[in-house]
Design a protein around this motif. Structure first.
Motif, PDB file in Angstrom:
ATOM      1  N   THR A  89       0.844  -1.199   0.000  1.00 57.74           N
ATOM      2  CA  THR A  89       0.000   0.000   0.000  1.00 57.74           C
ATOM      3  C   THR A  89       0.876   1.245   0.000  1.00 57.74           C
ATOM      4  OG1 THR A  89      -0.152  -0.078   2.422  1.00 57.74           O
ATOM      5  CG2 THR A  89      -1.905  -1.144   1.174  1.00 57.74           C
ATOM      6  N   ARG A  90       0.389   2.287  -0.660  1.00 59.67           N
ATOM      7  CA  ARG A  90       1.153   3.533  -0.767  1.00 59.67           C
ATOM      8  C   ARG A  90       0.485   4.673  -0.012  1.00 59.67           C
ATOM      9  NH1 ARG A  90       5.049   6.181  -3.440  1.00 59.67           N
ATOM     10  NH2 ARG A  90       4.631   8.168  -4.464  1.00 59.67           N
ATOM     11  N   TYR A  91      -0.813   4.629   0.108  1.00 54.62           N
ATOM     12  CA  TYR A  91      -1.555   5.709   0.752  1.00 54.62           C
ATOM     13  C   TYR A  91      -2.230   5.209   2.032  1.00 54.62           C
ATOM     14  CZ  TYR A  91      -0.849   8.158  -3.655  1.00 54.62           C
ATOM     15  OH  TYR A  91      -0.278   8.759  -4.745  1.00 54.62           O
ATOM     16  N   THR A  92      -2.438   6.125   2.958  1.00 57.06           N
ATOM     17  CA  THR A  92      -3.013   5.780   4.266  1.00 57.06           C
ATOM     18  C   THR A  92      -4.362   5.085   4.142  1.00 57.06           C
ATOM     19  OG1 THR A  92      -1.852   7.600   5.346  1.00 57.06           O
ATOM     20  CG2 THR A  92      -3.807   6.747   6.454  1.00 57.06           C
ATOM     21  N   GLN A  94      -5.486   3.240   1.796  1.00 57.53           N
ATOM     22  CA  GLN A  94      -5.265   1.865   1.340  1.00 57.53           C
ATOM     23  C   GLN A  94      -4.747   0.997   2.484  1.00 57.53           C
ATOM     24  OE1 GLN A  94      -2.373   2.623  -1.702  1.00 57.53           O
ATOM     25  NE2 GLN A  94      -3.893   2.911  -3.321  1.00 57.53           N
ATOM     26  N   THR A  95      -3.829   1.545   3.265  1.00 53.45           N
ATOM     27  CA  THR A  95      -3.248   0.802   4.383  1.00 53.45           C
ATOM     28  C   THR A  95      -4.310   0.447   5.413  1.00 53.45           C
ATOM     29  OG1 THR A  95      -1.084   1.842   4.099  1.00 53.45           O
ATOM     30  CG2 THR A  95      -1.565   0.915   6.263  1.00 53.45           C
ATOM     31  N   ILE A  96      -5.148   1.416   5.759  1.00 49.97           N
ATOM     32  CA  ILE A  96      -6.202   1.162   6.747  1.00 49.97           C
ATOM     33  C   ILE A  96      -7.155   0.085   6.252  1.00 49.97           C
ATOM     34  CG2 ILE A  96      -8.225   2.178   7.873  1.00 49.97           C
ATOM     35  CD1 ILE A  96      -6.600   4.801   8.050  1.00 49.97           C
ATOM     36  N   ALA A  97      -7.553   0.153   4.993  1.00 48.85           N
ATOM     37  CA  ALA A  97      -8.457  -0.855   4.428  1.00 48.85           C
ATOM     38  C   ALA A  97      -7.819  -2.238   4.471  1.00 48.85           C
ATOM     39  CB  ALA A  97      -8.829  -0.482   2.998  1.00 48.85           C
ATOM     40  N   LYS A 127     -11.258  11.949   3.169  1.00 45.06           N
ATOM     41  CA  LYS A 127     -12.586  11.805   3.772  1.00 45.06           C
ATOM     42  C   LYS A 127     -12.876  10.342   4.098  1.00 45.06           C
ATOM     43  CE  LYS A 127     -14.656  15.863   1.545  1.00 45.06           C
ATOM     44  NZ  LYS A 127     -15.683  16.324   0.588  1.00 45.06           N
ATOM     45  N   ARG A 128     -12.397   9.455   3.258  1.00 49.23           N
ATOM     46  CA  ARG A 128     -12.609   8.027   3.524  1.00 49.23           C
ATOM     47  C   ARG A 128     -11.880   7.614   4.805  1.00 49.23           C
ATOM     48  NH1 ARG A 128     -10.939   2.722   0.332  1.00 49.23           N
ATOM     49  NH2 ARG A 128      -9.198   3.986  -0.324  1.00 49.23           N
ATOM     50  N   ILE A 129     -10.691   8.156   5.026  1.00 47.14           N
ATOM     51  CA  ILE A 129      -9.952   7.866   6.254  1.00 47.14           C
ATOM     52  C   ILE A 129     -10.770   8.332   7.460  1.00 47.14           C
ATOM     53  CG2 ILE A 129      -7.870   8.349   7.597  1.00 47.14           C
ATOM     54  CD1 ILE A 129      -6.460   8.914   4.872  1.00 47.14           C
ATOM     55  N   ALA A 130     -11.215   9.588   7.421  1.00 49.24           N
ATOM     56  CA  ALA A 130     -11.944  10.174   8.547  1.00 49.24           C
ATOM     57  C   ALA A 130     -13.245   9.434   8.839  1.00 49.24           C
ATOM     58  CB  ALA A 130     -12.231  11.643   8.271  1.00 49.24           C
TER      59      ALA A 130
END
Length: 200
Positions: A89-92, A94-97, A127-130
């Protein structure tokens, strides 16, 4: 190089502190200890990233950064991991998912300094992270006002948990965020690199 996948017990609440850690320093350790205490977390994982998409300069080698991070934080509730490289994963977001898929019975809280909240709207899928995980925000030098006036803070103002109720964050459902003021240590990775004290 293979990096071990951390262990998470069912129901455990894990704070995620991401970054290049180039190098890790006492400021990272300080906000980690504060996060464990303030947000009622069971553990914190330092996610040593392969590279920060917002930075043009590449970081020091992953193995060197992980070794340095492990030397900086020696705490039974803290794990230093390069799992992002393992997950690809490269972005937060993606990592959280990916972590939620890998650990469906754990709960995650995203941790960041107030300086990151100030520019959070520049992150990929912010926004998806939040709206996926609660977020714990820790004050950093000079960033309190810009963080509280940021686009993300304004948009998610109705979902803010007051600092005096910070222990509620661990069990809150996203969107939820809490800003806490902590005794601050004015140290940064960039300043350490500029001084020549870090080379790998």
């Amino acid at each position: 190089m293979r990096y071990d996948i951390p262990y998470a017990a069912p129901g455990q609440v894990i704070g995620l502190l991401g970054g290049s850690f180039d190098p890790a320093h006492e400021g990272h350790a300080h906000i980690t200890r504060e996060a464990l205490k303030r947000f009622g977390l069971d553990a914190v994982w330092w996610l040593v990233s392969p590279g920060n998409p917002l930075k043009t300069r590449g970081p020091a080698p992953m193995a060197a950064r992980i070794e340095q991070a492990q030397a900086v934080i020696n705490h039974p509730q803290v794990t230093v991991t390069g799992i992002e490289e393992r997950l690809g994963t490269r972005y937060t977001a993606q990592t959280i998912a990916a972590l939620q898929a890998l650990y469906p019975r754990a709960r995650f809280v995203w941790l960041m300094g107030a300086d990151n909240l100030a520019q959070f709207h520049m992150w990929q899928d912010w926004k998806r992270i939040a709206e996926t995980v609660p977020m714990g925000i820790l004050a950093r030098p000079g960033q309190r006002i810009s963080a509280r006036m940021s686009r993300a803070a304004t948009l998610y103002a109705p979902y803010r948990i007051l600092g005096r109720n910070s222990q509620l964050l661990a069990q809150a459902h996203a969107p939820a965020w809490c800003f806490v003021n902590v005794p601050m240590k004015d140290v940064s990775s960039s300043a350490i690199r500029a001084s020549g004290a870090w080379s790998a």
